[in-house]
Scaffold this motif. Sequence first.
Motif, PDB file in Angstrom:
ATOM      1  N   TYR A  36     -75.127   7.987 -32.735  1.00 35.73           N
ATOM      2  CA  TYR A  36     -75.044   7.206 -33.965  1.00 35.73           C
ATOM      3  C   TYR A  36     -76.448   6.906 -34.514  1.00 35.73           C
ATOM      4  CZ  TYR A  36     -70.230   6.447 -32.438  1.00 35.73           C
ATOM      5  OH  TYR A  36     -68.929   6.629 -32.020  1.00 35.73           O
ATOM      6  N   GLU A  37     -76.501   6.659 -35.821  1.00 40.53           N
ATOM      7  CA  GLU A  37     -77.788   6.335 -36.458  1.00 40.53           C
ATOM      8  C   GLU A  37     -78.403   5.089 -35.829  1.00 40.53           C
ATOM      9  OE1 GLU A  37     -78.261   7.482 -40.934  1.00 40.53           O
ATOM     10  OE2 GLU A  37     -76.209   6.731 -40.657  1.00 40.53           O
ATOM     11  N   ASP A  38     -77.549   4.156 -35.413  1.00 39.55           N
ATOM     12  CA  ASP A  38     -78.056   2.925 -34.788  1.00 39.55           C
ATOM     13  C   ASP A  38     -78.797   3.205 -33.486  1.00 39.55           C
ATOM     14  OD1 ASP A  38     -76.860   1.592 -36.856  1.00 39.55           O
ATOM     15  OD2 ASP A  38     -75.113   0.934 -35.701  1.00 39.55           O
ATOM     16  N   ASP A  39     -78.570   4.395 -32.910  1.00 31.72           N
ATOM     17  CA  ASP A  39     -79.199   4.734 -31.636  1.00 31.72           C
ATOM     18  C   ASP A  39     -80.600   5.326 -31.804  1.00 31.72           C
ATOM     19  OD1 ASP A  39     -76.942   3.989 -30.140  1.00 31.72           O
ATOM     20  OD2 ASP A  39     -76.012   5.951 -30.436  1.00 31.72           O
ATOM     21  N   ILE A  40     -80.957   5.730 -33.012  1.00 32.66           N
ATOM     22  CA  ILE A  40     -82.203   6.482 -33.209  1.00 32.66           C
ATOM     23  C   ILE A  40     -83.415   5.686 -32.744  1.00 32.66           C
ATOM     24  CG2 ILE A  40     -83.728   7.532 -34.921  1.00 32.66           C
ATOM     25  CD1 ILE A  40     -81.240   8.221 -36.562  1.00 32.66           C
ATOM     26  N   ASP A  41     -83.523   4.446 -33.173  1.00 31.38           N
ATOM     27  CA  ASP A  41     -84.690   3.628 -32.795  1.00 31.38           C
ATOM     28  C   ASP A  41     -84.762   3.454 -31.286  1.00 31.38           C
ATOM     29  OD1 ASP A  41     -85.405   3.380 -35.428  1.00 31.38           O
ATOM     30  OD2 ASP A  41     -84.453   1.423 -35.715  1.00 31.38           O
ATOM     31  N   ARG A  42     -83.609   3.282 -30.643  1.00 28.74           N
ATOM     32  CA  ARG A  42     -83.581   3.100 -29.190  1.00 28.74           C
ATOM     33  C   ARG A  42     -84.112   4.361 -28.481  1.00 28.74           C
ATOM     34  NH1 ARG A  42     -78.595   1.877 -28.802  1.00 28.74           N
ATOM     35  NH2 ARG A  42     -78.837  -0.374 -28.840  1.00 28.74           N
ATOM     36  N   ILE A  43     -83.711   5.534 -28.980  1.00 30.72           N
ATOM     37  CA  ILE A  43     -84.156   6.792 -28.368  1.00 30.72           C
ATOM     38  C   ILE A  43     -85.653   6.986 -28.565  1.00 30.72           C
ATOM     39  CG2 ILE A  43     -83.932   9.299 -28.452  1.00 30.72           C
ATOM     40  CD1 ILE A  43     -81.022   8.857 -29.375  1.00 30.72           C
ATOM     41  N   ILE A  44     -86.135   6.725 -29.782  1.00 28.31           N
ATOM     42  CA  ILE A  44     -87.565   6.904 -30.063  1.00 28.31           C
ATOM     43  C   ILE A  44     -88.398   5.931 -29.231  1.00 28.31           C
ATOM     44  CG2 ILE A  44     -89.327   6.633 -31.847  1.00 28.31           C
ATOM     45  CD1 ILE A  44     -87.359   7.778 -33.851  1.00 28.31           C
ATOM     46  N   LYS A  45     -87.898   4.715 -29.067  1.00 30.57           N
ATOM     47  CA  LYS A  45     -88.632   3.738 -28.230  1.00 30.57           C
ATOM     48  C   LYS A  45     -88.673   4.196 -26.783  1.00 30.57           C
ATOM     49  CE  LYS A  45     -88.825  -1.161 -26.956  1.00 30.57           C
ATOM     50  NZ  LYS A  45     -89.051  -0.867 -25.532  1.00 30.57           N
ATOM     51  N   PHE A  46     -87.552   4.749 -26.278  1.00 29.99           N
ATOM     52  CA  PHE A  46     -87.546   5.243 -24.903  1.00 29.99           C
ATOM     53  C   PHE A  46     -88.589   6.336 -24.727  1.00 29.99           C
ATOM     54  CE2 PHE A  46     -86.163   8.499 -21.882  1.00 29.99           C
ATOM     55  CZ  PHE A  46     -86.041   7.749 -20.721  1.00 29.99           C
ATOM     56  N   VAL A  47     -88.650   7.262 -25.673  1.00 31.26           N
ATOM     57  CA  VAL A  47     -89.624   8.355 -25.600  1.00 31.26           C
ATOM     58  C   VAL A  47     -91.046   7.796 -25.650  1.00 31.26           C
ATOM     59  CG1 VAL A  47     -90.522  10.356 -26.839  1.00 31.26           C
ATOM     60  CG2 VAL A  47     -88.060  10.097 -26.515  1.00 31.26           C
ATOM     61  N   ALA A  48     -91.280   6.823 -26.507  1.00 30.54           N
ATOM     62  CA  ALA A  48     -92.612   6.219 -26.599  1.00 30.54           C
ATOM     63  C   ALA A  48     -92.986   5.507 -25.305  1.00 30.54           C
ATOM     64  CB  ALA A  48     -92.661   5.255 -27.777  1.00 30.54           C
ATOM     65  N   ASP A  49     -92.022   4.804 -24.711  1.00 32.38           N
ATOM     66  CA  ASP A  49     -92.286   4.104 -23.451  1.00 32.38           C
ATOM     67  C   ASP A  49     -92.608   5.078 -22.325  1.00 32.38           C
ATOM     68  OD1 ASP A  49     -91.828   1.707 -24.704  1.00 32.38           O
ATOM     69  OD2 ASP A  49     -89.763   1.476 -23.974  1.00 32.38           O
ATOM     70  N   CYS A  50     -92.149   6.317 -22.464  1.00 29.11           N
ATOM     71  CA  CYS A  50     -92.436   7.335 -21.451  1.00 29.11           C
ATOM     72  C   CYS A  50     -93.765   8.045 -21.708  1.00 29.11           C
ATOM     73  CB  CYS A  50     -91.319   8.382 -21.434  1.00 29.11           C
ATOM     74  SG  CYS A  50     -89.734   7.765 -20.871  1.00 29.11           S
ATOM     75  N   ASN A  51     -94.538   7.538 -22.698  1.00 27.84           N
ATOM     76  CA  ASN A  51     -95.804   8.172 -23.070  1.00 27.84           C
ATOM     77  C   ASN A  51     -95.620   9.630 -23.469  1.00 27.84           C
ATOM     78  OD1 ASN A  51     -97.444   5.873 -22.602  1.00 27.84           O
ATOM     79  ND2 ASN A  51     -97.427   6.294 -20.397  1.00 27.84           N
ATOM     80  N   ALA A  52     -94.483   9.927 -24.067  1.00 26.99           N
ATOM     81  CA  ALA A  52     -94.221  11.282 -24.537  1.00 26.99           C
ATOM     82  C   ALA A  52     -94.784  11.450 -25.942  1.00 26.99           C
ATOM     83  CB  ALA A  52     -92.727  11.571 -24.522  1.00 26.99           C
ATOM     84  N   LYS A  53     -94.789  12.686 -26.394  1.00 27.98           N
ATOM     85  CA  LYS A  53     -95.348  12.999 -27.706  1.00 27.98           C
ATOM     86  C   LYS A  53     -94.238  13.543 -28.603  1.00 27.98           C
ATOM     87  CE  LYS A  53     -98.652  16.132 -29.943  1.00 27.98           C
ATOM     88  NZ  LYS A  53     -99.557  17.288 -29.699  1.00 27.98           N
TER      89      LYS A  53
END
Length: 561
Positions: free
Chosen positions: A5-22
């Motif tokens: 869902y669109e509501d999940d997008i921010d959560r996914i991007i934050k998870f990736v950022a917290d993992c120091n991913a690019k």
Amino acid sequence: MSVTYEDDIDRIIKFVADCNAKFEDSKCDIRKSTLGGLGVFAKTEIGQGESILTLNKSSIFSASNSSIANLLCDNDIDGMLALNMAFIYETTVFKNTSHWYSFLRTIRFHDDQGRLNLPPSFWSANGKKLLEGTSFDTLFDALVPEDEIIQGFEIAVDLAHKWNEEFGLEVPAEFFHIDGKQREKDYKLKLERFISVAYTLSSRGFEIDSYHETALVPIADLFNHHAMQPDLKFVSLYDVCDKCGEPGMCKHLIAEEYLEAKEQEKYTPATGGADTAAIDDDLINKLENNLEDACSNKSADDEDGDDDGIQNPDECVDLVLKNDVSQGQEIFNSYGELSNVFLLARYGFTIPGNLYDIVHLGPDFMEILRKDDRHQEKVKWWSQVGHGLFCAWYAKMRQEEEDEEENEDEQNEAQSDASHPETDSEIEEESDEESDEEDGLKSWLSQLYIDFSGEPSPSTWALANLLTLTIAQWNTFFSQKSTLHITDSIINEEKLPFLAKTDNLHAKKMLSKLLKDKQLPSLTDSHAPRGAGVTDAMLQNSRILVQSEHDILDRCLKRLT
């Protein structure tokens, strides 16, 4: 197809950022796609070779790095069953204590009305009527529930209760606790939940390496499929230690080499215990030094790493652009050159105009044979002898043609001083895939089909030509006539090219009638099966698949007439 869902997008991007991913979120936008669900779009022009996403492998989710990894390994559970169980435990038992929970909770295995995401083999009876008679049904038998996944569910239930008894590990009740008072009903409910998770994960998994096997990769699973013109390639070093995931030398490889040396020592003539011990010590020291050097280099790489946290490329997965993309363009990945049958069976979606679709004619030929006893002798010979001979001759003939074309191409390239280094490998890869596919098809009936362009397969032409032979023509096919049983007769190979003819009017007439008589589901609004167990998604996917087969039949009839 699973939904994010669109509501999940921010959560996914934050998870990736917290993992120091690019993730190039300054160049990419995640939003609704016209294909349904979410897609990834270019905010600006992006050049070929740029990496859209780079993740350390420690950030992806696999059975091998899950909270129950050791238990799965101890019980020899691997593959999709392991990933399925790991996902269930991570999202129901460990939840907020899990590193991956904020990402995993965005993977939904049911729609917004709570209906489970199930493969067609587990659709309701009404749902299966949508695909009856299609290649999905007649060639691949994909409407029959798979025993393997049912067995996997029962293994998972047994292990969940075993781990609970032995270690006190909580049983995921909504999946693995079967209510004894209403066992049959509860078993079915829990089985379908388990299958829904498996189907969803299958649509989102990536092959990572020999350690992680199939894993879930955040953001990478949001790119939609394009069979013909994908923009991305998924990059991951596959050859790693299957026990720890380390690239290069590790303690497991040291142990293996040491044991191999000890085993070899048994068969080497002894020259004194001291010398043997020295050899072992030298070997161990050498291997340990190699490991220390590797670790030192890795530490140096870590210190010199960028601020974004991406360190050793061998320990990362990347999504890299294969070509330039324009501003506003949706960026596509590819699941492979797959028909709608395979896409629906494994990934839960279909695409209009799929160039890899076919129409299977096996049951339709069998209906002709059932109605006309005159064909029995020919069919017996074809099934036991003729099909194999024809396929061998046809493959040899095609190979000779390809060799001639390749020689001509090489001469033309030499004359023009032009080259395309990928061509040979592409041809070889395509040939290997076709060979593997043919090896897996056990019945000659499976070779009776029409391709997307409307062209009957070689075996289809051959059988149609064979069945329309007169008695005199049939007899000339054999070098020996008479008393030999038909399956022992020796074929006159000079006659085989006749079976490959595509201009035989009698064969065309037979095929035309067969196609006109072929029964496919009618999925217009007034005729489509509806009611209990039929969702809009099921109907939409079935319509695309069935319409593709109708279109193929129409193209073939135009060719024949």
